[in-house]
Scaffold this motif. Structure first.
Motif, PDB file in Angstrom:
ATOM      1  N   GLY A 194       5.697  -9.509   6.684  1.00 28.81           N
ATOM      2  CA  GLY A 194       4.756 -10.470   7.261  1.00 28.81           C
ATOM      3  C   GLY A 194       4.180 -11.442   6.262  1.00 28.81           C
ATOM      4  O   GLY A 194       4.831 -11.793   5.273  1.00 28.81           O
ATOM      5  N   GLU A 195       2.921 -11.846   6.510  1.00 26.33           N
ATOM      6  CA  GLU A 195       2.345 -12.930   5.706  1.00 26.33           C
ATOM      7  C   GLU A 195       2.014 -12.538   4.260  1.00 26.33           C
ATOM      8  O   GLU A 195       1.871 -13.398   3.405  1.00 26.33           O
ATOM      9  CB  GLU A 195       1.094 -13.490   6.410  1.00 26.33           C
ATOM     10  N   GLY A 196       1.892 -11.235   3.999  1.00 22.46           N
ATOM     11  CA  GLY A 196       1.561 -10.805   2.638  1.00 22.46           C
ATOM     12  C   GLY A 196       0.116 -11.115   2.265  1.00 22.46           C
ATOM     13  O   GLY A 196      -0.615 -11.738   3.036  1.00 22.46           O
ATOM     14  N   ILE A 197      -0.295 -10.663   1.089  1.00 23.41           N
ATOM     15  CA  ILE A 197      -1.693 -10.827   0.662  1.00 23.41           C
ATOM     16  C   ILE A 197      -1.703 -11.398  -0.748  1.00 23.41           C
ATOM     17  O   ILE A 197      -0.972 -10.921  -1.625  1.00 23.41           O
ATOM     18  CB  ILE A 197      -2.418  -9.457   0.674  1.00 23.41           C
ATOM     19  N   GLU A 198      -2.516 -12.413  -0.951  1.00 24.90           N
ATOM     20  CA  GLU A 198      -2.607 -13.001  -2.289  1.00 24.90           C
ATOM     21  C   GLU A 198      -3.186 -11.989  -3.270  1.00 24.90           C
ATOM     22  O   GLU A 198      -4.070 -11.220  -2.917  1.00 24.90           O
ATOM     23  CB  GLU A 198      -3.482 -14.259  -2.255  1.00 24.90           C
ATOM     24  N   ARG A 204      -9.929  -6.101  -2.980  1.00 21.02           N
ATOM     25  CA  ARG A 204     -11.058  -6.034  -2.044  1.00 21.02           C
ATOM     26  C   ARG A 204     -10.671  -5.573  -0.637  1.00 21.02           C
ATOM     27  O   ARG A 204     -11.530  -5.386   0.219  1.00 21.02           O
ATOM     28  CB  ARG A 204     -11.741  -7.412  -1.966  1.00 21.02           C
ATOM     29  N   LEU A 205      -9.375  -5.392  -0.397  1.00 18.82           N
ATOM     30  CA  LEU A 205      -8.880  -5.082   0.952  1.00 18.82           C
ATOM     31  C   LEU A 205      -9.564  -3.897   1.634  1.00 18.82           C
ATOM     32  O   LEU A 205      -9.790  -3.908   2.828  1.00 18.82           O
ATOM     33  CB  LEU A 205      -7.390  -4.751   0.892  1.00 18.82           C
ATOM     34  N   PHE A 206      -9.887  -2.867   0.831  1.00 23.53           N
ATOM     35  CA  PHE A 206     -10.410  -1.636   1.418  1.00 23.53           C
ATOM     36  C   PHE A 206     -11.934  -1.644   1.565  1.00 23.53           C
ATOM     37  O   PHE A 206     -12.515  -0.672   2.015  1.00 23.53           O
ATOM     38  CB  PHE A 206      -9.963  -0.428   0.589  1.00 23.53           C
ATOM     39  N   TYR A 210     -14.251  -6.533   4.928  1.00 22.93           N
ATOM     40  CA  TYR A 210     -13.543  -7.551   4.165  1.00 22.93           C
ATOM     41  C   TYR A 210     -12.303  -8.039   4.908  1.00 22.93           C
ATOM     42  O   TYR A 210     -11.511  -7.251   5.409  1.00 22.93           O
ATOM     43  CB  TYR A 210     -13.127  -7.039   2.784  1.00 22.93           C
ATOM     44  N   ARG A 211     -12.181  -9.339   5.000  1.00 20.98           N
ATOM     45  CA  ARG A 211     -10.995  -9.940   5.602  1.00 20.98           C
ATOM     46  C   ARG A 211     -10.513 -11.070   4.718  1.00 20.98           C
ATOM     47  O   ARG A 211     -11.321 -11.817   4.189  1.00 20.98           O
ATOM     48  CB  ARG A 211     -11.337 -10.539   6.966  1.00 20.98           C
ATOM     49  N   VAL A 212      -9.220 -11.188   4.597  1.00 23.56           N
ATOM     50  CA  VAL A 212      -8.687 -12.273   3.779  1.00 23.56           C
ATOM     51  C   VAL A 212      -8.976 -13.607   4.459  1.00 23.56           C
ATOM     52  O   VAL A 212      -9.584 -14.496   3.876  1.00 23.56           O
ATOM     53  CB  VAL A 212      -7.168 -12.090   3.556  1.00 23.56           C
ATOM     54  N   ASP A 213      -8.546 -13.712   5.712  1.00 24.00           N
ATOM     55  CA  ASP A 213      -8.764 -14.955   6.454  1.00 24.00           C
ATOM     56  C   ASP A 213      -9.766 -14.660   7.563  1.00 24.00           C
ATOM     57  O   ASP A 213      -9.426 -14.081   8.581  1.00 24.00           O
ATOM     58  CB  ASP A 213      -7.426 -15.439   7.032  1.00 24.00           C
ATOM     59  N   LYS A 214     -11.000 -15.076   7.326  1.00 24.23           N
ATOM     60  CA  LYS A 214     -12.092 -14.703   8.233  1.00 24.23           C
ATOM     61  C   LYS A 214     -11.789 -15.087   9.693  1.00 24.23           C
ATOM     62  O   LYS A 214     -11.803 -14.254  10.580  1.00 24.23           O
ATOM     63  CB  LYS A 214     -13.411 -15.365   7.813  1.00 24.23           C
ATOM     64  N   GLY A 224     -12.565  -5.386  10.915  1.00 22.34           N
ATOM     65  CA  GLY A 224     -12.681  -5.513   9.466  1.00 22.34           C
ATOM     66  C   GLY A 224     -12.998  -4.181   8.811  1.00 22.34           C
ATOM     67  O   GLY A 224     -13.255  -4.103   7.616  1.00 22.34           O
ATOM     68  N   LEU A 225     -12.984  -3.110   9.614  1.00 14.03           N
ATOM     69  CA  LEU A 225     -13.317  -1.776   9.099  1.00 14.03           C
ATOM     70  C   LEU A 225     -12.087  -0.890   8.960  1.00 14.03           C
ATOM     71  O   LEU A 225     -12.137   0.147   8.294  1.00 14.03           O
ATOM     72  CB  LEU A 225     -14.328  -1.093  10.022  1.00 14.03           C
ATOM     73  N   GLY A 226     -10.988  -1.330   9.597  1.00 12.98           N
ATOM     74  CA  GLY A 226      -9.789  -0.490   9.668  1.00 12.98           C
ATOM     75  C   GLY A 226      -9.356   0.101   8.330  1.00 12.98           C
ATOM     76  O   GLY A 226      -9.243   1.315   8.190  1.00 12.98           O
ATOM     77  N   LEU A 227      -9.134  -0.764   7.345  1.00 15.98           N
ATOM     78  CA  LEU A 227      -8.607  -0.275   6.071  1.00 15.98           C
ATOM     79  C   LEU A 227      -9.606   0.584   5.318  1.00 15.98           C
ATOM     80  O   LEU A 227      -9.225   1.507   4.612  1.00 15.98           O
ATOM     81  CB  LEU A 227      -8.145  -1.447   5.200  1.00 15.98           C
ATOM     82  N   SER A 228     -10.901   0.298   5.472  1.00 13.04           N
ATOM     83  CA  SER A 228     -11.849   1.152   4.737  1.00 13.04           C
ATOM     84  C   SER A 228     -11.946   2.522   5.403  1.00 13.04           C
ATOM     85  O   SER A 228     -12.102   3.531   4.718  1.00 13.04           O
ATOM     86  CB  SER A 228     -13.205   0.464   4.543  1.00 13.04           C
TER      87      SER A 228
HETATM   88  P1  ADP Z   1      -9.051  -6.198  10.317  1.00 13.88           P
HETATM   89  O1  ADP Z   1      -9.832  -5.643  11.447  1.00 13.88           O
HETATM   90  O2  ADP Z   1      -9.497  -7.577   9.924  1.00 13.88           O
HETATM   91  O3  ADP Z   1      -7.572  -6.090  10.501  1.00 13.88           O
HETATM   92  P2  ADP Z   1      -8.683  -4.255   8.154  1.00 13.88           P
HETATM   93  O4  ADP Z   1      -9.700  -3.509   7.364  1.00 13.88           O
HETATM   94  O5  ADP Z   1      -7.688  -3.459   8.915  1.00 13.88           O
HETATM   95  O6  ADP Z   1      -9.478  -5.258   9.081  1.00 13.88           O
HETATM   96  O7  ADP Z   1      -7.905  -5.216   7.165  1.00 13.88           O
HETATM   97  C1  ADP Z   1      -8.627  -6.042   6.265  1.00 13.88           C
HETATM   98  C2  ADP Z   1      -7.853  -7.312   5.953  1.00 13.88           C
HETATM   99  O8  ADP Z   1      -6.693  -7.000   5.157  1.00 13.88           O
HETATM  100  C3  ADP Z   1      -7.317  -8.044   7.165  1.00 13.88           C
HETATM  101  O9  ADP Z   1      -8.289  -8.887   7.736  1.00 13.88           O
HETATM  102  C4  ADP Z   1      -6.151  -8.816   6.580  1.00 13.88           C
HETATM  103  O10 ADP Z   1      -6.622 -10.008   5.998  1.00 13.88           O
HETATM  104  C5  ADP Z   1      -5.642  -7.915   5.463  1.00 13.88           C
HETATM  105  N1  ADP Z   1      -4.460  -7.094   5.859  1.00 13.88           N
HETATM  106  C6  ADP Z   1      -4.465  -5.811   6.302  1.00 13.88           C
HETATM  107  N2  ADP Z   1      -3.201  -5.367   6.542  1.00 13.88           N
HETATM  108  C7  ADP Z   1      -2.373  -6.382   6.248  1.00 13.88           C
HETATM  109  C8  ADP Z   1      -0.942  -6.563   6.275  1.00 13.88           C
HETATM  110  N3  ADP Z   1      -0.096  -5.596   6.674  1.00 13.88           N
HETATM  111  N4  ADP Z   1      -0.447  -7.788   5.883  1.00 13.88           N
HETATM  112  C9  ADP Z   1      -1.276  -8.766   5.483  1.00 13.88           C
HETATM  113  N5  ADP Z   1      -2.622  -8.668   5.434  1.00 13.88           N
HETATM  114  C10 ADP Z   1      -3.173  -7.499   5.806  1.00 13.88           C
END
Ligand code: ADP
Length: 274
Positions: A194-198, A204-206, A210-214, A224-228
């Motif tokens: 997919g789009e990948g992450i810079e 800061r992802l976890f 936190y969201r990359v693109d608000k 925005g809580l999923g990864l944490s």
């Molecule tokens: P959200 O509810 O925004 O998905 P998460 O905590 O699950 O919240 O993820 C945080 C952020 O990490 C996302 O908003 C997105 O920017 C980035 N992200 C998570 N998973 C991926 C992925 N597989 N590819 C690209 N970006 C991701």
């Protein structure tokens, strides 16, 4: 001289006490700042869906209620907004428990292959909407037994697959694999193209909220809580989670699990190739 010694030790005591108090106050200040930030984030997250729901209700009250077709459409949309609110509140509840260390793990021996298959079944429709193919790189009929909290790991796997779909390219692929690690561990990988992450955003992802693109992510409907939540669950198991990503190319999230002692070598890939 007895008096001066006592005075000196008393002064030391007082100084030590003052130092201790200073630390205590610093800790309280940090906690207070943390609490304020958390509350700020929570109300911010709740505002958008609340205003959306209110918007539909006000439009209905304003006269739209008289038109049968419009009424149904708006009620459905208001309901979507309420569903989103419930989803956010559930995630908040979860993160609060996890951060307070109140999550009780229910450890059991289970087949992780079956769990991944379940996740695929549940998410197939969602993936199909974006024409994304879910690929499991192992035979379904060869079990891999692990010891963990099955429901929580189901949540982790689903969350990571949902993200790979949300941030995946239309027509792309999400691949899940399991590999043996040294000793008693396996590693589960969820890879997307997919789009990948810079690079600068990866550390800061976890973080919670936190969201990359608000704006983009909110459109996708996460909290925005999923990864944490995912990270907390893995760490509660004393396991590790990793992320590797190349912007514009794709991402790979992986986490470790303990192999079950009951059937240590069942479904072991390396055993097959030995
Ligand atoms: P959200 O509810 O925004 O998905 P998460 O905590 O699950 O919240 O993820 C945080 C952020 O990490 C996302 O908003 C997105 O920017 C980035 N992200 C998570 N998973 C991926 C992925 N597989 N590819 C690209 N970006 C991701």
């Amino acid at each position: 001289s007895q008096v001066t010694t006592d005075m000196a030790s008393l002064t030391r005591e007082v100084e030590r006490f003052a130092e201790y108090n200073k630390l205590e106050i610093e800790t309280l200040k940090v906690r207070e700042a943390y609490r304020k930030e958390f509350m700020g984030n929570v109300s911010h997250e709740l505002k958008t869906p609340l205003f959306t729901v209110q918007g539909y209700i006000l439009t209905l009250l304003d006269g739209a209620i008289k038109d049968k077709a419009v009424r149904k459409k708006y009620l459905q949309r208001a309901n979507k907004g309420v569903e989103r609110l419930i989803y956010i509140v559930k995630d908040l509840d979860m993160i609060t428990k996890l951060e307070a260390g109140e999550l009780h793990l229910d450890l059991e021996d289970f087949n992780i292959v079956e769990l991944i298959q379940n996740s695929f079944d549940l998410l197939e429709m969602k993936a199909a909407k974006k024409n994304i193919t879910l690929v499991f790189d192992m035979p379904y009929d060869r079990p891999v037994m692990v010891r963990a909290d099955r429901d929580r790991i189901q949540q982790v796997v689903s969350n990571l697959i949902v993200n790979s779909i949300k941030y995946g390219k239309k027509g792309g692929t999400t691949e899940v694999s399991i590999e043996n690690l040294i000793k008693n561990k396996v590693i589960v990988r969820i890879t997307d193209n997919g789009e990948g992450i810079e690079k600068e955003n990866i550390p800061r992802l976890f973080e919670r909220f936190y969201r990359v693109d608000k704006s983009g992510s909110r459109k996708e409907g996460g909290s925005g809580l999923g990864l944490s939540i995912v990270k907390h669950i893995i760490e509660a198991h004393n396991e590790k989670i990793y992320v590797e990503s190349v912007f514009g190319v794709g991402s790979e999230f992986s986490f470790t699990l303990e192999k079950s002692k009951k059937t240590p070598e069942v479904g072991n890939k390396s055993k097959v190739s030995k």
